[in-house]
Scaffold this active site. Structure first.
Site, PDB file in Angstrom:
ATOM      1  N   GLY A 295       0.820  -1.217   0.000  1.00 45.73           N
ATOM      2  CA  GLY A 295       0.000   0.000   0.000  1.00 45.73           C
ATOM      3  C   GLY A 295       0.843   1.251   0.000  1.00 45.73           C
TER       4      GLY A 295
ATOM      5  N   VAL B 260      -3.546  -7.731  -1.704  1.00 47.22           N
ATOM      6  CA  VAL B 260      -3.184  -8.546  -0.530  1.00 47.22           C
ATOM      7  C   VAL B 260      -4.229  -9.596  -0.179  1.00 47.22           C
ATOM      8  CG1 VAL B 260      -1.667  -6.831   0.553  1.00 47.22           C
ATOM      9  CG2 VAL B 260      -4.111  -6.844   1.117  1.00 47.22           C
TER      10      VAL B 260
ATOM     11  N   ASN C 128       1.365  -2.520   5.551  1.00 45.57           N
ATOM     12  CA  ASN C 128       0.675  -1.244   5.722  1.00 45.57           C
ATOM     13  C   ASN C 128      -0.696  -1.193   5.057  1.00 45.57           C
ATOM     14  OD1 ASN C 128       0.527   1.928   5.888  1.00 45.57           O
ATOM     15  ND2 ASN C 128       0.357   1.410   3.704  1.00 45.57           N
TER      16      ASN C 128
ATOM     17  N   TYR D 152     -12.910  -3.294  11.622  1.00 41.51           N
ATOM     18  CA  TYR D 152     -11.590  -2.660  11.546  1.00 41.51           C
ATOM     19  C   TYR D 152     -10.816  -2.808  12.858  1.00 41.51           C
ATOM     20  CZ  TYR D 152      -8.253   1.171  10.619  1.00 41.51           C
ATOM     21  OH  TYR D 152      -7.127   1.936  10.429  1.00 41.51           O
TER      22      TYR D 152
ATOM     23  N   ILE E 269      -4.466  10.312  11.267  1.00 36.36           N
ATOM     24  CA  ILE E 269      -3.432  10.818  10.373  1.00 36.36           C
ATOM     25  C   ILE E 269      -4.107  11.379   9.130  1.00 36.36           C
ATOM     26  CG2 ILE E 269      -1.296  10.214   9.147  1.00 36.36           C
ATOM     27  CD1 ILE E 269      -1.205   9.746  12.233  1.00 36.36           C
TER      28      ILE E 269
HETATM   29  N1  LIG Z   1      -5.110   7.438   8.207  1.00 41.54           N
HETATM   30  C1  LIG Z   1      -5.278   7.177   9.476  1.00 41.54           C
HETATM   31  O1  LIG Z   1      -5.746   8.008  10.256  1.00 41.54           O
HETATM   32  C2  LIG Z   1      -4.884   5.840  10.032  1.00 41.54           C
HETATM   33  C3  LIG Z   1      -4.968   5.665  11.405  1.00 41.54           C
HETATM   34  C4  LIG Z   1      -4.580   4.454  11.962  1.00 41.54           C
HETATM   35  C5  LIG Z   1      -4.149   3.433  11.141  1.00 41.54           C
HETATM   36  N2  LIG Z   1      -4.083   3.605   9.809  1.00 41.54           N
HETATM   37  C6  LIG Z   1      -3.615   2.485   9.008  1.00 41.54           C
HETATM   38  O2  LIG Z   1      -2.510   2.858   8.224  1.00 41.54           O
HETATM   39  C7  LIG Z   1      -2.478   2.114   7.005  1.00 41.54           C
HETATM   40  C8  LIG Z   1      -2.413   3.066   5.826  1.00 41.54           C
HETATM   41  O3  LIG Z   1      -3.511   3.947   5.901  1.00 41.54           O
HETATM   42  P1  LIG Z   1      -3.676   5.220   4.975  1.00 41.54           P
HETATM   43  O4  LIG Z   1      -4.479   6.198   5.741  1.00 41.54           O
HETATM   44  O5  LIG Z   1      -2.367   5.595   4.412  1.00 41.54           O
HETATM   45  O6  LIG Z   1      -4.628   4.580   3.850  1.00 41.54           O
HETATM   46  P2  LIG Z   1      -4.988   5.064   2.376  1.00 41.54           P
HETATM   47  O7  LIG Z   1      -4.463   6.431   2.129  1.00 41.54           O
HETATM   48  O8  LIG Z   1      -6.429   4.797   2.229  1.00 41.54           O
HETATM   49  O9  LIG Z   1      -4.124   4.037   1.482  1.00 41.54           O
HETATM   50  C9  LIG Z   1      -4.404   2.661   1.532  1.00 41.54           C
HETATM   51  C10 LIG Z   1      -3.322   1.904   0.818  1.00 41.54           C
HETATM   52  O10 LIG Z   1      -3.613   0.498   0.892  1.00 41.54           O
HETATM   53  C11 LIG Z   1      -3.658  -0.045  -0.414  1.00 41.54           C
HETATM   54  N3  LIG Z   1      -4.626  -1.127  -0.482  1.00 41.54           N
HETATM   55  C12 LIG Z   1      -5.956  -1.094  -0.225  1.00 41.54           C
HETATM   56  N4  LIG Z   1      -6.528  -2.290  -0.434  1.00 41.54           N
HETATM   57  C13 LIG Z   1      -5.532  -3.115  -0.830  1.00 41.54           C
HETATM   58  C14 LIG Z   1      -5.472  -4.477  -1.229  1.00 41.54           C
HETATM   59  N5  LIG Z   1      -6.563  -5.278  -1.261  1.00 41.54           N
HETATM   60  N6  LIG Z   1      -4.282  -5.002  -1.594  1.00 41.54           N
HETATM   61  C15 LIG Z   1      -3.172  -4.242  -1.587  1.00 41.54           C
HETATM   62  N7  LIG Z   1      -3.142  -2.949  -1.222  1.00 41.54           N
HETATM   63  C16 LIG Z   1      -4.329  -2.390  -0.866  1.00 41.54           C
HETATM   64  C17 LIG Z   1      -4.027   1.116  -1.309  1.00 41.54           C
HETATM   65  O11 LIG Z   1      -3.624   0.852  -2.651  1.00 41.54           O
HETATM   66  P3  LIG Z   1      -4.337   1.621  -3.902  1.00 41.54           P
HETATM   67  O12 LIG Z   1      -3.820   3.042  -3.876  1.00 41.54           O
HETATM   68  O13 LIG Z   1      -3.886   0.878  -5.093  1.00 41.54           O
HETATM   69  O14 LIG Z   1      -5.818   1.563  -3.666  1.00 41.54           O
HETATM   70  C18 LIG Z   1      -3.253   2.246  -0.659  1.00 41.54           C
HETATM   71  O15 LIG Z   1      -1.905   2.214  -1.061  1.00 41.54           O
HETATM   72  C19 LIG Z   1      -3.746   1.242   7.027  1.00 41.54           C
HETATM   73  O16 LIG Z   1      -3.411  -0.042   7.500  1.00 41.54           O
HETATM   74  C20 LIG Z   1      -4.625   1.965   8.018  1.00 41.54           C
HETATM   75  O17 LIG Z   1      -5.551   1.096   8.623  1.00 41.54           O
HETATM   76  C21 LIG Z   1      -4.440   4.798   9.235  1.00 41.54           C
END
Ligand SMILES: NC(=O)c1ccc[n+]([C@@H]2O[C@H](COP(=O)([O-])OP(=O)(O)OC[C@H]3O[C@@H](n4cnc5c(N)ncnc54)[C@H](OP(=O)(O)O)[C@@H]3O)[C@@H](O)[C@H]2O)c1
Lengths: 247, 78
Positions: A12, A63, A89, A154, A187
């Site tokens: 990701g 994934v 991630n 989640y 974030i």
């Molecule tokens: N943002 C927050 O506030 C926050 C808080 C706590 C934890 N997190 C965790 O941090 C991590 C990243 O979050 P983010 O906010 O950066 O998310 P995001 O901006 O929504 O990006 C999600 C990423 O995951 C990839 N992805 C989604 N489904 C997938 C699949 N089936 N197979 C492979 N890759 C996949 C997406 O790829 P594509 O671009 O190709 O769709 C993208 O690169 C996640 O695990 C999330 O739960 C985030």
């Protein structure tokens, strides 16, 4: 630079936190394989790496698909060698009240956020065991500890990745492989973009530092856990949340 | 080229850090040669590499002694 000759796989890495993790490890000299779900996304990652002078490339990965994971690991092995840094991630949300949650919403999130970690970690361990060095870092969430209405699916996965890290840490510690988790708070990424201003304001009032975190603030902690500076930390979940939750 | 038996024993000795003469055919990896469960996984990985094959997990679990390893290789590769 501390990450020279290290191969890092970041799932990701097309946007948000994963993009920042990939770029941060790359800037330290690691060869980085960053994944996206589409070919166009993978190409963009490759272009970004080139522009930033980062070794490695973007590759396609879903994934939730065991064949896709196997293919990626094969391609990475052939082109770059075995990754000894794995950052799990990739993650999604499909929020709903439990009373309204469909099987699909439940299993999509479980498969993407939790089962993927099983597959990828298993696939990468062989190389790490041979190298007698490895770092697995799972991205958890503050929600896994605190709970959050509308996120039973989640939150289960995010508590799960921490439990996974603790157990695997005990299995492979003797081979100098550490397994940890990083639990971000709120974030500023696409994932939180969808929240309403009202939701954001409520959240901000609960964060002592008074702001959303930046992807780089998570990436720096992942970099620490991926480096030799964290060599005696394993099975741990590091909370990075501006004080929103203190364990 | 050494025999399959010799190659298996050499790998067992290397992986488990024991002397080759201790690696008797009937020796159990865990009970006699001091392997822990992760050692046995690594041993199978090493056998896979030496004999350029993939040993399925269900089969790998059954390979608990030196002789069983030799038998497996003989039956599946020779
Ligand atoms: N943002 C927050 O506030 C926050 C808080 C706590 C934890 N997190 C965790 O941090 C991590 C990243 O979050 P983010 O906010 O950066 O998310 P995001 O901006 O929504 O990006 C999600 C990423 O995951 C990839 N992805 C989604 N489904 C997938 C699949 N089936 N197979 C492979 N890759 C996949 C997406 O790829 P594509 O671009 O190709 O769709 C993208 O690169 C996640 O695990 C999330 O739960 C985030």
């Amino acid at each position: 630079m501390s990450f020279e000759n290290k191969i890092a796989l970041v799932t990701g890495a097309s946007r948000g936190i994963g993009a920042s993790i990939a770029d941060t490890l790359g800037a330290e000299g690691a060869t980085v394989i960053g994944t996206a779900t589409s070919a166009a996304g993978a190409e963009k990652i490759s272009a970004r790496f080139k522009e930033k002078n980062i070794a490695g490339e973007g590759m396609v990965l879903n994934v939730t698909d065991a064949d896709s994971v196997a293919q990626l690991l094969k391609d990475v092995q052939e082109k770059f060698g075995a990754p000894t840094i794995l950052v799990n991630n990739a993650g999604i949300t499909k929020d709903n009240l439990l009373m309204r949650m469909s099987d699909e919403e439940w299993f999509d999130v479980i498969n993407t956020n939790l089962s993927a970690i099983f597959r990828l970690s298993k696939g990468c361990l062989r190389g790490m065991m041979k190298a007698r060095w490895g770092r697995i870092i799972n991205i958890s969430s503050v929600v896994g500890q605190m709970g959050n209405a509308g996120q039973t699916n989640y939150a289960s996965t995010k508590a799960g990745v921490s439990g996974f890290a603790r157990s695997l840490a005990k299995e492979v510690g003797s081979r100098n492989i550490t397994v940890n988790a990083v639990a971000p708070g709120f974030i500023d990424t696409d994932m939180t973009e969808v929240l309403t201003d009202e939701q954001k304001n409520t959240m901000l009032s609960a964060i002592p530092l008074g702001r959303l975190g930046l992807p780089e603030e998570i990436a720096k902690v992942v970099k620490f856990l991926a480096s030799d500076d964290s060599s005696y930390i394993t099975g741990e979940t590091l909370h990075v949340n501006g004080g929103m939750y203190m364990s | 080229m050494s025999s399959i038996e010799e190659r298996v024993k050499k790998i067992v000795a290397e992986q488990l850090g024991v002397k080759e003469e201790e690696v008797k055919n009937e020796a159990s990896f865990v009970e006699d040669l001091g392997a822990d469960s992760l050692d046995t996984v690594e041993l199978v990985m090493a056998l896979e590499e030496e004999f350029e094959t993939e040993i399925p997990d269900e089969e790998a679990e059954k390979i608990t002694t030196v002789q069983l390893a030799i038998d497996y290789i003989n039956e599946n590769l020779a």
